[in-house]
Design a protein around this motif. Structure first.
Motif, mmCIF file in Angstrom:
data_model
loop_
_atom_site.group_PDB
_atom_site.id
_atom_site.type_symbol
_atom_site.label_atom_id
_atom_site.label_comp_id
_atom_site.label_asym_id
_atom_site.label_seq_id
_atom_site.Cartn_x
_atom_site.Cartn_y
_atom_site.Cartn_z
ATOM 1 N N ALA A 64 0.821 -1.214 0.000
ATOM 2 C CA ALA A 64 0.000 0.000 0.000
ATOM 3 C C ALA A 64 0.856 1.265 0.000
ATOM 4 N N ARG A 65 1.983 1.236 0.676
ATOM 5 C CA ARG A 65 2.819 2.420 0.841
ATOM 6 C C ARG A 65 3.805 2.641 -0.300
ATOM 7 N N ARG A 66 4.310 1.584 -0.905
ATOM 8 C CA ARG A 66 5.388 1.717 -1.886
ATOM 9 C C ARG A 66 4.839 1.968 -3.291
ATOM 10 N N THR A 67 4.310 3.144 -3.474
ATOM 11 C CA THR A 67 3.778 3.522 -4.782
ATOM 12 C C THR A 67 4.885 3.870 -5.765
ATOM 13 N N ASP A 68 6.131 3.940 -5.287
ATOM 14 C CA ASP A 68 7.257 4.252 -6.153
ATOM 15 C C ASP A 68 7.735 3.043 -6.969
ATOM 16 N N VAL A 69 7.318 1.844 -6.583
ATOM 17 C CA VAL A 69 7.727 0.636 -7.295
ATOM 18 C C VAL A 69 6.884 0.513 -8.564
ATOM 19 N N PRO A 70 7.530 0.351 -9.729
ATOM 20 C CA PRO A 70 6.757 0.282 -10.985
ATOM 21 C C PRO A 70 5.761 -0.866 -10.972
ATOM 22 N N ARG A 71 4.607 -0.606 -11.556
ATOM 23 C CA ARG A 71 3.602 -1.652 -11.710
ATOM 24 C C ARG A 71 3.906 -2.440 -12.968
ATOM 25 N N THR A 72 3.417 -3.657 -13.008
ATOM 26 C CA THR A 72 3.582 -4.460 -14.215
ATOM 27 C C THR A 72 2.293 -4.448 -15.010
ATOM 28 N N ARG B 17 6.185 -3.510 -18.446
ATOM 29 C CA ARG B 17 5.805 -2.473 -17.499
ATOM 30 C C ARG B 17 4.468 -1.883 -17.828
ATOM 31 N N HIS B 18 3.825 -1.387 -16.800
ATOM 32 C CA HIS B 18 2.541 -0.704 -16.977
ATOM 33 C C HIS B 18 2.819 0.624 -17.669
#
Length: 190
Positions: free
Chosen positions: A172-180, A187-188
Motif C-alpha cells: 500500500a505504501r510503496r507507490t514508487d515501485v513500478p507496476r507491471t 511495465r505498466h
C-alpha cells in the motif's frame, strides 16, 4: 651454544564467533540469505508434494485446490471476493472457476435481485475432493513443523502474521515501485 632460529608456531586464532541466529536474514549477502527467496524455495519444494497430490490424486491444480479450500470455509462467496482472499488476479481466478465448473466441483448461482452478480459453492463432489485432500495436505504441513518445538512453532506463527501485515502495508505504501502490465508482458504504461 647455537641459537635455535626456529620460532614456535603460534596456535591458530580461534574462529570468529559465528553470526547470531537470523543474521543472514537481516544482513543478506547472497540470494540464499533473502527471506522471500528462502520462502519461495520452501514453497517450491514442499508445494511440489501438494501439486502431486492435487493433480495426480484428484485431477485439480494447486490454484483450484485453493479455491475449494476457501469455498469450504466460506460457502456462497462471490468470485471477486474469492480472488481477493486468495491474493489472485481476477483473470486467473476466472480460469480456475471455469475449470472447476466444468469438473462439476463448484456451482455458480446468480444472486437474488442482481443476476449479474453470482456466488460460488462446492458441489457434493467438490466437498468430497476437499474432504479427501485436506487431511493429506494437513499431514504434509505437520511433517514440515515436526522438527520444531512448540515455542518455535508459536514464534513462527506470530512472525508469519506480522510479516503478512508488513507486506500488505508495504504494498500500500510503496507507490514508487513500478507496476507491471502482464497482459502485454512488460511495465505498466503509467
Amino acid at each position: 651454544m647455537p641459537v635455535d632460529t626456529l620460532m614456535p608456531v603460534p596456535a591458530p586464532a580461534p574462529p570468529a564467533d559465528p553470526a547470531p541466529p537470523g543474521h543472514r536474514l537481516t544482513h543478506p549477502q547472497a540470494a540464499n540469505d533473502l527471506l522471500m527467496y528462502r520462502l519461495n524455495r520452501l514453497l517450491a519444494v514442499a508445494g511440489s508434494l501438494v501439486v502431486r497430490l492435487c493433480e495426480g490424486g484428484y485431477g485439480i491444480t494447486r490454484r483450484e485446490w485453493g479455491l475449494l479450500m476457501m469455498l469450504a470455509q466460506h460457502p456462497r462467496m462471490p468470485p471477486a471476493e474469492l480472488a481477493q482472499r486468495l491474493g489472485l488476479d481476477r483473470a486467473r481466478t476466472s480460469r480456475a472457476i471455469t475449470s472447476l465448473l466444468a469438473k462439476k466441483l463448484i456451482t455458480r448461482n446468480a444472486m437474488p435481485g442482481d443476476r449479474r452478480q453470482a456466488v460460488l459453492s462446492l458441489t457434493p463432489a467438490g466437498q468430497a475432493v476437499h474432504d479427501g485432500l485436506l487431511p493429506q495436505v494437513k499431514a504434509l504441513n505437520q511433517d514440515l513443523l515436526a522438527g520444531l518445538g512448540a515455542d518455535a512453532v508459536a514464534g513462527l506463527d506470530q512472525a508469519l502474521a506480522h510479516m503478512q501485515q508488513r507486506a500488505e502495508a508495504l504494498v500500500a505504501r510503496r507507490t514508487d515501485v513500478p507496476r507491471t502490465y502482464r497482459l502485454r508482458g512488460g511495465r505498466h504504461p503509467d
